[in-house]
Scaffold this motif. Sequence first.
Motif, PDB file in Angstrom:
ATOM      1  N   CYS A   1      -3.123  -4.877   3.340  1.00  0.00           N
ATOM      2  CA  CYS A   1      -3.867  -4.081   2.363  1.00  0.00           C
ATOM      3  C   CYS A   1      -5.254  -3.735   2.895  1.00  0.00           C
ATOM      4  O   CYS A   1      -5.753  -2.619   2.675  1.00  0.00           O
ATOM      5  CB  CYS A   1      -3.976  -4.841   1.045  1.00  0.00           C
ATOM      6  SG  CYS A   1      -2.414  -4.966   0.143  1.00  0.00           S
TER       7      CYS A   1
ATOM      8  N   PRO B   1       0.819  -1.216   0.000  1.00  0.00           N
ATOM      9  CA  PRO B   1       0.000   0.000   0.000  1.00  0.00           C
ATOM     10  C   PRO B   1       0.856   1.271   0.000  1.00  0.00           C
ATOM     11  O   PRO B   1       1.790   1.397   0.792  1.00  0.00           O
ATOM     12  CB  PRO B   1      -0.815  -0.112   1.298  1.00  0.00           C
ATOM     13  CG  PRO B   1      -0.801  -1.571   1.647  1.00  0.00           C
ATOM     14  CD  PRO B   1       0.519  -2.084   1.160  1.00  0.00           C
TER      15      PRO B   1
ATOM     16  N   GLN C   1      -6.192   4.140   1.198  1.00  0.00           N
ATOM     17  CA  GLN C   1      -5.881   3.980  -0.217  1.00  0.00           C
ATOM     18  C   GLN C   1      -7.008   4.523  -1.091  1.00  0.00           C
ATOM     19  O   GLN C   1      -6.770   5.230  -2.083  1.00  0.00           O
ATOM     20  CB  GLN C   1      -5.646   2.497  -0.532  1.00  0.00           C
ATOM     21  CG  GLN C   1      -4.368   1.911   0.042  1.00  0.00           C
ATOM     22  CD  GLN C   1      -3.147   2.318  -0.748  1.00  0.00           C
ATOM     23  OE1 GLN C   1      -2.356   3.164  -0.320  1.00  0.00           O
ATOM     24  NE2 GLN C   1      -2.976   1.748  -1.927  1.00  0.00           N
TER      25      GLN C   1
ATOM     26  N   GLU D   1      -7.014  -0.028   3.441  1.00  0.00           N
ATOM     27  CA  GLU D   1      -7.933   0.104   2.308  1.00  0.00           C
ATOM     28  C   GLU D   1      -8.621   1.465   2.286  1.00  0.00           C
ATOM     29  O   GLU D   1      -8.752   2.102   1.231  1.00  0.00           O
ATOM     30  CB  GLU D   1      -8.973  -1.013   2.359  1.00  0.00           C
ATOM     31  CG  GLU D   1      -9.929  -0.987   1.179  1.00  0.00           C
ATOM     32  CD  GLU D   1     -10.936  -2.123   1.213  1.00  0.00           C
ATOM     33  OE1 GLU D   1     -11.781  -2.196   0.296  1.00  0.00           O
ATOM     34  OE2 GLU D   1     -10.884  -2.934   2.168  1.00  0.00           O
TER      35      GLU D   1
END
Length: 353
Positions: free
Chosen positions: A204, A16, A211, A208
Motif C-alpha cells: 500500500c 490498492p 492512490q 500510495e
Amino acid sequence: MTNAAATRPALPLAFPFTALVGQAELQRALLLAAIDPALGGVLVCGPRGTAKSTAARALAALLPHGAFVTLPLGASEEKLIGTLDLEAALRESAVRFAPGLLARAHEGVLYVDEVNLLPDALVDVLLDAAASGINTVERDGVSHTHDARFVLVGTMNPEEGELRPQLLDRFGLLVELATPRDAAERQRIVKARLAFDADPQALCAAFEAQQRALAQRIVAARAALPALPWSDAVHERVAQRCIEAAVDGMRADLVMLRAARALAAYEGAPAVSPEHVDAVAESVLAHRRHAAPEASRRHDQPNANHQDTESNSSADKNEQGGQNDQRDWGELAPEPVAATSVKGVIPLPAKKR
C-alpha cells in the motif's frame, strides 16, 4: 483513547486499486460508476477467483468515506432498506427509523455477491435506490426518506443462474471477466497478490502516491460532471449504437450518455465526444443487445439485404427461364393451363358485322 477503542481491531487494508493487474475494463467501469453512481451500478460476470470482490473493496478505499457494505444472500428487505426501531418504540413509545444497509452504504460501495440468487423483489429495491440515490421507507408506521448514493457492484456466475431481463437491463454497466490464459499475466497477478499477503502495509505504501492521485481525480471528475456539454453528434452516435444493438426501450441511450459524460469528466475533456460514446458502448450494450454483432455491422448498409435478395432472386429466375430481365418487378411467368371441355354452357350470340 478509551480501552475499548484501543483494543478494537483495525480494519484490514484493501488491495490498492492502482495495483490491480489485468483488470483494465473492470477498473474503468468501476471508476465511471464512482464518478456518476446514478449510472445504476456495475454487474460483473465471471468465474470464481477473478478478483471481483478485491476490485470492489479497492474502489471503496478510494472514495472519501470509504464505506464498503456487503449484502448477504439471506438478507431481508427490512435489513436492506431499514424499518421501525423496536427498542425505541418499546422503551420510549416513540416511532423511530432504524437505518438499513442502504443508509450504511451512502457515499461508499454496496457489494452484492451472486446477485442473481437474490429474490427479485430485493434486487428491484436495490436497483431503484442505486439509480435514484434516495431510499424511501413507508411501513410499520414509519415514513422516512434518506440519501443513498452508493456504487452498486453486483457479481454473478452465469452457470449458477440468470437474472430476469427486466432486472438485467437496470444495471448500468456490464463487465464480463474470464480466467487469464496468458502465462506472463498470470504470473504478474500472483506476484502482486503474494506481495500484498506478505506485507500489506509495504505494498500500500508503494502505491500510495498513485492512490492519492486517483482519489483526487475522482473528486475532480465528480465536480466537473454536471457542466460537461454534449453535441447533437454525440446524441446521434448514441442512437446509432443502440439501434444497431436492437435494444429495448430508451434506458440504454440514457446510460450510454451518462457513461460517456463520466468518462469525459475522468479524462478532463472540455466536452463529451463521439469517441467517448464508442469507448463505453460495449459495457452499456453487452447485456441489452438483441442483435448479433454481424447484424449490427450490416445495419450500417441498409440496402445490403435488399440487394442480396434481388441478386439471388434474379439469378434463380435467369436459371429457370432466361427471360426475366424483360418483365416488370413482381410479374409472374406465364404457366400453361390445361383446356377443359365444359358442357351445357349457353353460347354467346355472334357479333353483327
